[in-house]
Design a protein around this motif. Structure first.
Motif, mmCIF file in Angstrom:
data_model
loop_
_atom_site.group_PDB
_atom_site.id
_atom_site.type_symbol
_atom_site.label_atom_id
_atom_site.label_comp_id
_atom_site.label_asym_id
_atom_site.label_seq_id
_atom_site.Cartn_x
_atom_site.Cartn_y
_atom_site.Cartn_z
ATOM 1 N N HIS A 297 -56.530 67.737 71.340
ATOM 2 C CA HIS A 297 -57.057 66.513 70.734
ATOM 3 C C HIS A 297 -56.134 66.092 69.604
ATOM 4 C CE1 HIS A 297 -60.029 63.514 69.686
ATOM 5 N NE2 HIS A 297 -59.901 63.878 68.414
ATOM 6 N N PRO A 298 -55.639 64.863 69.621
ATOM 7 C CA PRO A 298 -54.680 64.458 68.577
ATOM 8 C C PRO A 298 -55.311 64.470 67.198
ATOM 9 C CG PRO A 298 -55.397 62.562 69.864
ATOM 10 C CD PRO A 298 -55.918 63.781 70.568
ATOM 11 N N PRO A 299 -54.574 64.924 66.197
ATOM 12 C CA PRO A 299 -55.096 64.930 64.831
ATOM 13 C C PRO A 299 -55.132 63.508 64.280
ATOM 14 C CG PRO A 299 -52.807 65.564 64.808
ATOM 15 C CD PRO A 299 -53.190 65.427 66.261
ATOM 16 N N LYS A 300 -55.756 63.353 63.133
ATOM 17 C CA LYS A 300 -55.737 62.066 62.469
ATOM 18 C C LYS A 300 -54.324 61.788 61.989
ATOM 19 C CE LYS A 300 -57.765 59.452 58.632
ATOM 20 N NZ LYS A 300 -58.685 59.502 57.459
ATOM 21 N N LEU A 301 -53.813 60.636 62.383
ATOM 22 C CA LEU A 301 -52.440 60.275 62.033
ATOM 23 C C LEU A 301 -52.462 59.278 60.885
ATOM 24 C CD1 LEU A 301 -51.105 59.844 65.673
ATOM 25 C CD2 LEU A 301 -50.688 61.772 64.150
ATOM 26 N N ASP A 302 -52.081 59.733 59.715
ATOM 27 C CA ASP A 302 -52.107 58.853 58.547
ATOM 28 C C ASP A 302 -50.805 58.920 57.750
ATOM 29 O OD1 ASP A 302 -52.328 61.386 57.574
ATOM 30 O OD2 ASP A 302 -54.253 61.099 56.592
ATOM 31 N N GLY A 303 -49.739 59.433 58.374
ATOM 32 C CA GLY A 303 -48.444 59.482 57.706
ATOM 33 C C GLY A 303 -47.784 58.114 57.694
ATOM 34 N N PRO A 304 -46.649 57.990 57.031
ATOM 35 C CA PRO A 304 -45.959 56.696 56.949
ATOM 36 C C PRO A 304 -45.476 56.243 58.321
ATOM 37 C CG PRO A 304 -44.558 58.460 56.120
ATOM 38 C CD PRO A 304 -45.915 59.052 56.335
ATOM 39 N N VAL A 305 -45.376 54.926 58.502
ATOM 40 C CA VAL A 305 -44.922 54.328 59.760
ATOM 41 C C VAL A 305 -43.490 53.833 59.562
ATOM 42 C CG1 VAL A 305 -45.300 52.494 61.443
ATOM 43 C CG2 VAL A 305 -47.260 53.674 60.411
ATOM 44 N N PHE A 306 -42.610 54.207 60.473
ATOM 45 C CA PHE A 306 -41.196 53.833 60.384
ATOM 46 C C PHE A 306 -40.815 52.956 61.565
ATOM 47 C CE2 PHE A 306 -41.622 57.745 58.022
ATOM 48 C CZ PHE A 306 -40.773 57.580 56.925
ATOM 49 N N ASP A 307 -39.858 52.057 61.337
ATOM 50 C CA ASP A 307 -39.304 51.293 62.450
ATOM 51 C C ASP A 307 -37.909 51.784 62.809
ATOM 52 O OD1 ASP A 307 -37.723 50.381 60.411
ATOM 53 O OD2 ASP A 307 -38.197 48.254 60.671
ATOM 54 N N SER A 308 -37.542 52.979 62.321
ATOM 55 C CA SER A 308 -36.229 53.543 62.586
ATOM 56 C C SER A 308 -36.346 55.009 62.952
ATOM 57 C CB SER A 308 -35.320 53.384 61.362
ATOM 58 O OG SER A 308 -34.146 54.157 61.493
ATOM 59 N N SER A 309 -35.935 55.359 64.163
ATOM 60 C CA SER A 309 -35.917 56.760 64.570
ATOM 61 C C SER A 309 -34.905 57.550 63.765
ATOM 62 C CB SER A 309 -35.583 56.872 66.065
ATOM 63 O OG SER A 309 -36.597 56.320 66.856
ATOM 64 N N ILE A 310 -33.818 56.892 63.365
ATOM 65 C CA ILE A 310 -32.783 57.580 62.589
ATOM 66 C C ILE A 310 -33.325 58.001 61.231
ATOM 67 C CG2 ILE A 310 -30.572 57.250 61.428
ATOM 68 C CD1 ILE A 310 -29.707 55.560 63.800
ATOM 69 N N ALA A 311 -34.120 57.129 60.619
ATOM 70 C CA ALA A 311 -34.720 57.482 59.331
ATOM 71 C C ALA A 311 -35.671 58.662 59.488
ATOM 72 C CB ALA A 311 -35.456 56.280 58.753
ATOM 73 N N MET A 312 -36.481 58.646 60.544
ATOM 74 C CA MET A 312 -37.394 59.762 60.770
ATOM 75 C C MET A 312 -36.635 61.056 61.022
ATOM 76 S SD MET A 312 -40.676 58.298 62.904
ATOM 77 C CE MET A 312 -39.767 57.707 64.331
ATOM 78 N N ALA A 313 -35.545 60.980 61.776
ATOM 79 C CA ALA A 313 -34.754 62.178 62.073
ATOM 80 C C ALA A 313 -34.158 62.761 60.803
ATOM 81 C CB ALA A 313 -33.650 61.836 63.068
ATOM 82 N N GLU A 314 -33.697 61.898 59.910
ATOM 83 C CA GLU A 314 -33.103 62.378 58.659
ATOM 84 C C GLU A 314 -34.143 63.075 57.793
ATOM 85 O OE1 GLU A 314 -30.041 63.210 56.122
ATOM 86 O OE2 GLU A 314 -29.935 62.322 58.137
ATOM 87 N N LEU B 205 -43.640 77.051 64.309
ATOM 88 C CA LEU B 205 -44.494 76.331 65.255
ATOM 89 C C LEU B 205 -44.516 77.073 66.589
ATOM 90 C CD1 LEU B 205 -43.315 72.686 64.440
ATOM 91 C CD2 LEU B 205 -45.402 73.825 63.661
ATOM 92 N N GLU B 206 -45.268 78.162 66.631
ATOM 93 C CA GLU B 206 -45.317 78.945 67.865
ATOM 94 C C GLU B 206 -46.074 78.231 68.973
ATOM 95 O OE1 GLU B 206 -46.442 80.128 64.957
ATOM 96 O OE2 GLU B 206 -45.217 81.863 64.371
ATOM 97 N N THR B 207 -47.074 77.416 68.606
ATOM 98 C CA THR B 207 -47.898 76.733 69.601
ATOM 99 C C THR B 207 -48.091 75.272 69.206
ATOM 100 O OG1 THR B 207 -49.983 77.225 68.461
ATOM 101 C CG2 THR B 207 -49.163 78.873 70.049
ATOM 102 N N PRO B 208 -48.365 74.388 70.165
ATOM 103 C CA PRO B 208 -48.620 72.985 69.836
ATOM 104 C C PRO B 208 -49.789 72.800 68.882
ATOM 105 C CG PRO B 208 -48.194 73.231 72.187
ATOM 106 C CD PRO B 208 -48.322 74.619 71.619
ATOM 107 N N GLU B 209 -50.746 73.722 68.898
ATOM 108 C CA GLU B 209 -51.887 73.596 67.990
ATOM 109 C C GLU B 209 -51.438 73.587 66.532
ATOM 110 O OE1 GLU B 209 -53.505 74.910 71.837
ATOM 111 O OE2 GLU B 209 -51.814 75.547 70.578
ATOM 112 N N LYS B 210 -50.415 74.359 66.217
ATOM 113 C CA LYS B 210 -49.931 74.396 64.835
ATOM 114 C C LYS B 210 -49.249 73.092 64.429
ATOM 115 C CE LYS B 210 -49.567 79.366 64.149
ATOM 116 N NZ LYS B 210 -48.755 80.477 63.591
ATOM 117 N N LEU B 211 -48.787 72.365 65.412
ATOM 118 C CA LEU B 211 -48.146 71.093 65.106
ATOM 119 C C LEU B 211 -49.142 70.118 64.494
ATOM 120 C CD1 LEU B 211 -45.599 69.313 65.323
ATOM 121 C CD2 LEU B 211 -46.359 68.660 67.605
ATOM 122 N N ALA B 212 -50.398 70.218 64.922
ATOM 123 C CA ALA B 212 -51.424 69.315 64.408
ATOM 124 C C ALA B 212 -51.648 69.495 62.908
ATOM 125 C CB ALA B 212 -52.732 69.536 65.162
ATOM 126 N N GLN B 213 -51.175 70.616 62.357
ATOM 127 C CA GLN B 213 -51.358 70.866 60.930
ATOM 128 C C GLN B 213 -50.163 70.382 60.097
ATOM 129 O OE1 GLN B 213 -51.968 75.098 60.702
ATOM 130 N NE2 GLN B 213 -53.487 75.084 62.354
#
Length: 290
Positions: A209-226, A179-187
Motif C-alpha cells: 500500500h503506497p505511503p502518504k506522499l507529501d514530499g516536495p514536487v520536482f519538474d526535473s529528474s536531474i534535480a531529484m537525482a542530485e 533498504l533490504e525490502t520494499p516495505e522499508k522504502l515506505a519509511q
C-alpha cells in the motif's frame, strides 16, 4: 512559368529597405558603410524608376509614403530570408540548422554524448538544442522537432517512438544498503515528480500500500537525482538516463523492481512539412535509440 520581374537594381532596393527601417539616410549610410549622398542618390534613382515618391522629408525625420509602407515589409522579409540562407553556408558548405526541443533528462542522460556521432554522419546539419521539462509549445517556440516523454498522444503532432525508460528507486549507496525490502522504502523521504501516479504505480507492483506522499514536487529528474545522490531522499527515476552516476557509485539501485509509465518520443507538428534535415535526424534517432 516564371513571373515577369521589374528591372530594378538590387542595390537600390537594399538601400531603400535600410533607410525605411532606420528612418534616416544618415543611419542607413552608417549601416551600409557608404556616404549619405550615396544613399540619397540610390533613393532618388529608385523613385524615378518606380515613378512614385517613397519618403516625405520632415524636420523630425523621414516619413514613409503609402507606397513605401507597402514595399518596405516585403523587402525586409525577403532580405531576411536571403540572409538566413546565406548564413547557412559555412566553410564553403551549406549547413541546415534544425531546432530541437528535448527533455533535460534525455539530453543529459543519453543524447548529448551521442550527438558527435550524428555530426560525423551529417556534417551539413547543425542541431540546436533547447531543453525543457516536457512542457513545450512547438509552434510558439519555433521548434522543428521535440523529444518528450509520455504516451505518444499529443493533438496536432506526429510522434515516433523512441526508447522505453523504466522507473526504479535510486538513492545514495549508503542509503540503498539499508533498504533490504520494499516495505522499508515506505519509511524513507520520497521525492516526487509532477507525474503524481508514478510512486503509487511502483508500490502497487511491489504489492505494498503506497505511503502518504507529501514530499516536495520536482519538474526535473536531474534535480531529484542530485538530491538523492547526496543522501537526502529516494527518487523514482529512469535508471537508463543515469547510467554514469550508477557506474561511478554516486547512485545505487536498491531493488530490481521497475515500472514503465511511458517512453520517449520524437515529435513534430503535423502541419509543418518535413525537411531533409529533420528526416535525417529522425531516422538516426529512431535507429540509435531502439
Amino acid at each position: 512559368m516564371a513571373m515577369d520581374r521589374p528591372n530594378i537594381p538590387l542595390n537600390a532596393l537594399r538601400t531603400f529597405e535600410v533607410a525605411a527601417r532606420q528612418g534616416s539616410f544618415t543611419s542607413a549610410a552608417i549601416e551600409l558603410c557608404v556616404t549619405q549622398a550615396a544613399v540619397s542618390h540610390q533613393i532618388l534613382r529608385l523613385e524615378d524608376q518606380l515613378g512614385v515618391k517613397l519618403f516625405h522629408r520632415t524636420p523630425k525625420g523621414l516619413i514613409l509614403t503609402s507606397e513605401a509602407e507597402a514595399l518596405s515589409p516585403v523587402l525586409t522579409s525577403s532580405f531576411d530570408q536571403i540572409g538566413g540562407v546565406l548564413d547557412r553556408f559555412l566553410d564553403g558548405r551549406y549547413v541546415e540548422t534544425i531546432n530541437v526541443g528535448v527533455v533535460t533528462t534525455f539530453a543529459a542522460g543519453w543524447l548529448m554524448r551521442r550527438l558527435t556521432e550524428f555530426k560525423k554522419l551529417h556534417p551539413g546539419i547543425s542541431i540546436r538544442l533547447f531543453t525543457n521539462n516536457n512542457r513545450v509549445d512547438m509552434a510558439r517556440e519555433g521548434l522543428d522537432l521535440a523529444i518528450r516523454f509520455g504516451q505518444g498522444r499529443w493533438p496536432g503532432l506526429t510522434a515516433l517512438p523512441l526508447m522505453q525508460t523504466p522507473l526504479t528507486p535510486l538513492c545514495a549507496p549508503a542509503q540503498a544498503s539499508q533498504l533490504e525490502t520494499p516495505e522499508k522504502l515506505a519509511q524513507q523521504f520520497l521525492f516526487r515528480s509532477y507525474r503524481t501516479d508514478e510512486w503509487p504505480i511502483w508500490f502497487k507492483e511491489a504489492a505494498i500500500h503506497p505511503p502518504k506522499l507529501d514530499g516536495p514536487v520536482f519538474d526535473s529528474s536531474i534535480a531529484m537525482a542530485e538530491l538523492a545522490a547526496n543522501g537526502l531522499g529516494v527518487a523514482l527515476l529512469p535508471y537508463g538516463m543515469f547510467e554514469t552516476q550508477l557506474a561511478e557509485g554516486r547512485l545505487a539501485r536498491p531493488f530490481h523492481l521497475e515500472v514503465t509509465t511511458g517512453r520517449y518520443w520524437i515529435t513534430r507538428l503535423a502541419s509543418k512539412p518535413e525537411s531533409s534535415a529533420t528526416r535525417a535526424f529522425e531516422a538516426w534517432l529512431t535507429e540509435t535509440a531502439n
